[in-house]
Design an enzyme around this catalytic site. Structure first.
Site, PDB file in Angstrom:
ATOM      1  N   TYR A 174       0.845  -1.200   0.000  1.00  0.00           N
ATOM      2  CA  TYR A 174       0.000   0.000   0.000  1.00  0.00           C
ATOM      3  C   TYR A 174       0.878   1.248   0.000  1.00  0.00           C
ATOM      4  CZ  TYR A 174      -3.175   3.566   1.853  1.00  0.00           C
ATOM      5  OH  TYR A 174      -3.902   4.715   2.029  1.00  0.00           O
ATOM      6  N   ASP A 197      -0.465  14.839   6.831  1.00  0.00           N
ATOM      7  CA  ASP A 197      -1.451  14.538   5.787  1.00  0.00           C
ATOM      8  C   ASP A 197      -2.600  15.546   5.854  1.00  0.00           C
ATOM      9  OD1 ASP A 197      -2.858  13.074   3.908  1.00  0.00           O
ATOM     10  OD2 ASP A 197      -3.435  11.474   5.285  1.00  0.00           O
ATOM     11  N   ASP A 239      -3.006   5.346  -2.358  1.00  0.00           N
ATOM     12  CA  ASP A 239      -3.868   6.412  -1.869  1.00  0.00           C
ATOM     13  C   ASP A 239      -3.979   7.463  -2.975  1.00  0.00           C
ATOM     14  OD1 ASP A 239      -5.051   8.433  -0.356  1.00  0.00           O
ATOM     15  OD2 ASP A 239      -3.711   8.176   1.359  1.00  0.00           O
ATOM     16  N   ASP A 296      -6.209  10.122  -2.442  1.00  0.00           N
ATOM     17  CA  ASP A 296      -6.909  11.197  -1.729  1.00  0.00           C
ATOM     18  C   ASP A 296      -8.330  11.409  -2.281  1.00  0.00           C
ATOM     19  OD1 ASP A 296      -4.802  11.810   0.128  1.00  0.00           O
ATOM     20  OD2 ASP A 296      -3.689  12.627  -1.558  1.00  0.00           O
ATOM     21  N   HIS A 309      -7.537   4.286  -3.925  1.00  0.00           N
ATOM     22  CA  HIS A 309      -8.754   4.669  -3.212  1.00  0.00           C
ATOM     23  C   HIS A 309      -8.979   6.168  -3.319  1.00  0.00           C
ATOM     24  CE1 HIS A 309      -6.874   6.086   0.594  1.00  0.00           C
ATOM     25  NE2 HIS A 309      -6.178   4.963   0.653  1.00  0.00           N
ATOM     26  N   GLU A 333     -11.610   9.306  -1.872  1.00  0.00           N
ATOM     27  CA  GLU A 333     -12.484   9.563  -0.720  1.00  0.00           C
ATOM     28  C   GLU A 333     -13.396  10.763  -0.966  1.00  0.00           C
ATOM     29  OE1 GLU A 333      -8.896  10.044   1.245  1.00  0.00           O
ATOM     30  OE2 GLU A 333      -9.094  12.201   1.606  1.00  0.00           O
ATOM     31  N   CYS A 390      -5.948  13.650   7.013  1.00  0.00           N
ATOM     32  CA  CYS A 390      -5.889  12.248   7.419  1.00  0.00           C
ATOM     33  C   CYS A 390      -7.257  11.856   7.976  1.00  0.00           C
ATOM     34  CB  CYS A 390      -4.804  12.087   8.480  1.00  0.00           C
ATOM     35  SG  CYS A 390      -4.950  10.552   9.406  1.00  0.00           S
ATOM     36  N   ARG A 438     -13.770   5.267  -0.772  1.00  0.00           N
ATOM     37  CA  ARG A 438     -13.616   5.481   0.667  1.00  0.00           C
ATOM     38  C   ARG A 438     -14.597   6.553   1.106  1.00  0.00           C
ATOM     39  NH1 ARG A 438      -8.041   7.643   3.712  1.00  0.00           N
ATOM     40  NH2 ARG A 438      -9.029   9.387   4.781  1.00  0.00           N
ATOM     41  N   GLU A 490     -14.060   4.578   6.432  1.00  0.00           N
ATOM     42  CA  GLU A 490     -12.949   5.065   7.265  1.00  0.00           C
ATOM     43  C   GLU A 490     -13.382   5.300   8.709  1.00  0.00           C
ATOM     44  OE1 GLU A 490      -9.993   5.278   7.971  1.00  0.00           O
ATOM     45  OE2 GLU A 490      -8.993   7.011   7.082  1.00  0.00           O
ATOM     46  N   ASN A 495      -8.845  -0.401   7.272  1.00  0.00           N
ATOM     47  CA  ASN A 495      -7.688   0.485   7.438  1.00  0.00           C
ATOM     48  C   ASN A 495      -7.196   0.413   8.875  1.00  0.00           C
ATOM     49  OD1 ASN A 495      -5.776   2.505   7.429  1.00  0.00           O
ATOM     50  ND2 ASN A 495      -7.262   4.177   7.471  1.00  0.00           N
TER      51      ASN A 495
HETATM   52  C1  LIG Z   1      -4.925   5.591   4.965  1.00  0.00           C
HETATM   53  C2  LIG Z   1      -4.401   6.976   5.040  1.00  0.00           C
HETATM   54  O1  LIG Z   1      -5.139   7.799   4.178  1.00  0.00           O
HETATM   55  C3  LIG Z   1      -2.964   7.078   4.571  1.00  0.00           C
HETATM   56  O2  LIG Z   1      -2.633   8.152   4.085  1.00  0.00           O
HETATM   57  O3  LIG Z   1      -2.206   6.138   4.755  1.00  0.00           O
HETATM   58  C4  LIG Z   1      -4.420   7.546   6.457  1.00  0.00           C
HETATM   59  C5  LIG Z   1      -3.695   6.691   7.429  1.00  0.00           C
HETATM   60  C6  LIG Z   1      -3.245   7.383   8.687  1.00  0.00           C
HETATM   61  O4  LIG Z   1      -2.619   8.442   8.578  1.00  0.00           O
HETATM   62  O5  LIG Z   1      -3.469   6.814   9.761  1.00  0.00           O
HETATM   63  C7  LIG Z   1      -5.874   7.762   6.835  1.00  0.00           C
HETATM   64  O6  LIG Z   1      -6.368   8.834   6.489  1.00  0.00           O
HETATM   65  O7  LIG Z   1      -6.491   6.884   7.453  1.00  0.00           O
END
Ligand SMILES: C[C@](O)(C(=O)O)[C@H](CC(=O)O)C(=O)O
Length: 420
Positions: free
Chosen positions: A164, A179, A206, A208, A233, A235, A243, A278, A308, A330
């Protein structure tokens, strides 16, 4: 037995046809063979090979075989040319013949590897096709999260089947920031391409929010496809996204997200490239709304569903049961989503689990330990006991293979290791 056996299964009833997806996904099955005469009998159109339902059946079976990287044999066919003409619209090179003996191996029938070739000149399965068949199995696949090509090599070497690319990790590694929607589509794709090149196993990435409206999503899908990624994925957060485990998220309307999913599905060139929808709705609109959005995104064409930030096993248990498509878990590191074991996640029915940031956090701690030890003692004695060996690192990075290539192409070959 030293010789590998090729396992061919025969579809010759409507029941087999109805269950073709599961049959094609079964591990160990190499070739799907269609017993067309008997199948026409079972379908109530005895011997009518030109019946549209027969063509439809061939197409359905061929598409499933293709999706799961299986060989295909059409048996009982009397006019091979007409069959080829009617079914080649699915883009699958299949074998029309009457004897099993001419079929050498299922691998020979697989489509070429996306963007690459094997050193031995043979064809490889595409990463997209591989991931689709992995996800179709009724078991869980673990995909550790990485943000660079070297970490991808580490994961592949440890024998994982999928990988991933974490967006939060990519922001961390590329710009040293969290993030919160700072990276652009091209920066994400660039990172994904390097990881996919090194990965040797299918990469889920990812993407976004898809970086804009449905038209932007179309460009995003094509860019990730070209980068060699097997699935992305997307979202339903507003931009700037954050994040999924941070507070204060905002969502786009469900209808807009449905259009993004439709655009993503329409944009892909490779039908095995998977679109994972997502939803970040749980902490904004609540559990029921999150599930409702998930259902709408599946209806819009998503291949896999990712809800999520769910908090309890009871909430999580609904997701794999409810939507008729595989579900992704996740294992975010925040602790909001329970730290279940892989066996527990599998028992809930999830097909994929991503571990976005555990390797990165392990690396941060390892770096700190080395730096603190070095600073306080000025010596590497303890440090050397706990780090990857000099040669081990180069083997991970394929130096032996590079040396082979240097020899092959007349470049003076590198030497390394003790005493060289
Ligand atoms: C899955 C995720 O989008 C990621 O960027 O890895 C993050 C993971 C995280 O930072 O815990 C998420 O938004 O859940």
């Amino acid at each position: 037995m030293n010789k590998p056996l090729m396992l061919t299964v025969m579809i010759e009833s409507e029941e087999g046809l109805a269950n073709i997806e599961e049959i094609a996904a079964t591990e160990g099955v190499d070739v799907i063979s269609v017993g067309t005469s008997d199948l026409t009998g079972s379908m109530g159109v005895n011997g009518d090979f030109s019946h549209p339902r027969v063509t439809e059946a061939w197409q359905k079976i061929a598409a499933a075989a293709k999706r799961h990287g299986k060989g295909l044999r059409l048996g009982g066919v009397k006019k091979p040319d007409s069959v080829l003409i009617r079914t080649n619209s699915i883009g699958w090179n299949f074998v029309v013949e009457r004897k099993y003996s001419t079929l050498k191996s299922a691998k020979d029938l697989r489509p070429p590897l996306h963007g690459g070739s094997r050193a031995d000149g043979g064809e490889m399965e595409r990463a997209t096709t591989r991931l689709r068949s992995i996800v179709a199995r009724s078991k869980l696949t673990m995909a550790p999260g990485v943000a660079d090509a070297m970490a991808a090599r580490v994961v592949a070497k440890e024998g994982y089947e999928a990988l991933y690319m974490t967006g939060s990790g990519t922001a961390a590694v590329r710009i040293g920031l969290p993030d919160v929607g700072l990276l652009t589509m091209t920066e994400m794709v660039d990172n994904a391409e390097r990881i996919a090149d090194a990965a040797e196993i299918p990469l889920i990435a990812d993407a976004d929010t898809g970086y804009g409206n449905p038209l932007n999503v179309m460009r995003t899908v094509r860019a990730y496809e070209r980068a060699g990624v097997a699935a992305i994925h997307i979202e339903d957060q507003e931009w700037p996204k954050r994040c999924g485990h941070f507070a204060g998220k905002a969502l786009i309307p469900a209808e807009e997200m449905e259009n993004k999913i439709k655009a993503a599905v329409d944009a892909r060139h490779d039908s095995d490239f998977m679109i994972i929808a997502r939803t970040d709705a749980y902490s904004v609109e609540g559990y029921d709304a999150a599930l409702e959005r998930a259902a709408r995104y599946v209806e819009a064409g998503a291949d896999v569903i990712f809800v999520e930030e769910l908090r309890t096993v009871e909430q999580l248990a609904q997701v794999p049961q409810r939507f008729g498509v595989p579900a992704l878990y996740n294992m975010g590191g925040s602790g909001k989503t329970p730290f279940l074991t892989a066996a527990e996640i599998e028992a809930l029915g999830f097909r994929l689990v991503i571990y976005p940031n555990f390797i990165m956090r392990a690396a941060i701690a390892a770096m700190q330990n080395v730096l603190r030890e070095l600073k306080s003692t000025g010596s590497l004695e303890e440090v050397l006991k706990n780090i990857s060996g000099y040669d081990e690192r180069h083997e991970l990075l394929k130096l032996p293979e590079m040396i082979e290539l240097q020899r092959k192409y007349g470049i003076s070959a590198v030497r390394y290791g003790k005493g060289s």
